[in-house]
Every structure is written in structure tokens, then in C-alpha cells.
Scaffold this motif. Structure first.
Motif, PDB file in Angstrom:
ATOM      1  N   GLN A  71      -3.105   0.445  -3.796  1.00  0.00           N
ATOM      2  CA  GLN A  71      -2.875  -0.931  -3.353  1.00  0.00           C
ATOM      3  C   GLN A  71      -2.325  -1.685  -4.553  1.00  0.00           C
ATOM      4  O   GLN A  71      -2.997  -1.825  -5.564  1.00  0.00           O
ATOM      5  CB  GLN A  71      -4.144  -1.613  -2.853  1.00  0.00           C
ATOM      6  N   ALA A  92      -6.218  -0.140   3.450  1.00  0.00           N
ATOM      7  CA  ALA A  92      -6.401   1.029   2.594  1.00  0.00           C
ATOM      8  C   ALA A  92      -7.703   1.750   2.943  1.00  0.00           C
ATOM      9  O   ALA A  92      -7.744   2.982   3.029  1.00  0.00           O
ATOM     10  CB  ALA A  92      -6.392   0.621   1.123  1.00  0.00           C
ATOM     11  N   ILE A 109       0.869  -1.183   0.000  1.00  0.00           N
ATOM     12  CA  ILE A 109       0.000   0.000   0.000  1.00  0.00           C
ATOM     13  C   ILE A 109       0.898   1.223   0.000  1.00  0.00           C
ATOM     14  O   ILE A 109       1.739   1.383   0.895  1.00  0.00           O
ATOM     15  CB  ILE A 109      -0.932   0.029   1.222  1.00  0.00           C
TER      16      ILE A 109
END
Length: 175
Positions: free
Chosen positions: A47, A65, A38
Motif C-alpha cells: 500500500q 489490502a 495498492i
């Protein structure tokens, strides 16, 4: 303080059943094809899923995320999902420029086995100014005992995923 300014950070997600998240250097050399990464750029969160990343890593990546987006940034950032097989997609340009440019990524084998991911050892640190200057010393690693604590100092326990602070009754305000 500018609330919209964020230093870029790259998080590495690795593991089989218990996925560990660790911050690594923001560089292409940190990537490998067997894990999920990430890239937090503030108002854009990428991502990147390696070709051999497992479903647990991908799910944990989505969870992390989303948590960064919703809890740290109030839902404002854009989430961008990238697959290593489609690394040349137009939406990947910001990702690669933040990492120093696109290029070859280490193989999944170079990233190591997901089965070998272990929790970091628990570490106890003592914060004390008894010597006249503030010092932080590692006291113990692994199995900790309450007898290692001193009422006149402050202690930090680092579990690898969380920090805990214990303040003794006789600890100074600086400690």
C-alpha cells in the motif's frame, strides 16, 4: 493451475467521502502524490500512500489490502505499507522494481481533485447469437429500463463496481 501464481495488479484509490477503486496500468506513471495505490504482487501486497492522500483513501486502502490478503489469499501474503516521503526505504525496492524503477511521481494536482470523483455510468449490454454469431452490444447507458430486456437473450449490467447477469427464458445455452 498454480494457486500461488498471481499476475501483478495496481489499484488506484481516489475520492473524498466515497473512495473509488480502479485498476490501472502497473507502471510508475500511474502513481500520483495525492492518492493511495495498492500493488498486488500475489504473496506481497504493497500500500503506497501519496504525500497528500486523505484519511478516507488511506483507510479504504487498508481495508482493500486486508480483504485481498484474507479473503483472496487465505491470510498468507505479507502487507507492506509505504509512504511517498520514504520511497527509498529498503522495503520499497520490490514495489519500485515491479513498477519499472523508482523516479519522479506526478503531483497531487496532476492526479485531479478528490471532489470530482464520480461513479461510472451504469451500462447495459446484450449478449445474443440471433445473427448466427455471438455478439455483445451496448444497449443503454445511464438510466436503464426493464423494457430493454428481451426474453430471448442474455444481458449484462455493468455498474462500474459490480456486474449483474440477467438470462432470458428463451436464451440459448451459449448465450
Amino acid at each position: 493451475v498454480d494457486p500461488s501464481a498471481h499476475d501483478p495488479r495496481l489499484l488506484h484509490l481516489k475520492g473524498k467521502r466515497s473512495v473509488r477503486v480502479q485498476q490501472v496500468a502497473v507502471a510508475r506513471e500511474s502513481l500520483n502524490d495525492g492518492d493511495v495505490f495498492i500493488l498486488d504482487m500475489g504473496m506481497t501486497i504493497y500500500q503506497w500512500n501519496g504525500a497528500s492522500a486523505n484519511k478516507f483513501e488511506k483507510f479504504k486502502g487498508l481495508e482493500m489490502a486486508t480483504k485481498i490478503k484474507d479473503e483472496e489469499r487465505g491470510g498468507r501474503p505479507e502487507l507492506v505499507f509505504l509512504e511517498s516521503k520514504r520511497s527509498s526505504a529498503p522495503e520499497a525496492q520490490g514495489f519500485w522494481s515491479a513498477l519499472g524503477g523508482s523516479g519522479p511521481v506526478r503531483s497531487a494536482a496532476d492526479g485531479g481533485s478528490d471532489e470530482e470523483v464520480k461513479a461510472a455510468p451504469v451500462t447495459l449490454f446484450c449478449v445474443s447469437d440471433a445473427s448466427g454469431s455471438m455478439q455483445i452490444n451496448e444497449i443503454a447507458t445511464g438510466r436503464l429500463s426493464k423494457s430493454a430486456l428481451d426474453e430471448n437473450d442474455t444481458f449484462i449490467v455493468d455498474t462500474g463496481t459490480a456486474l449483474f447477469v440477467w438470462i432470458g427464458r428463451g436464451a440459448t445455452k451459449d448465450e
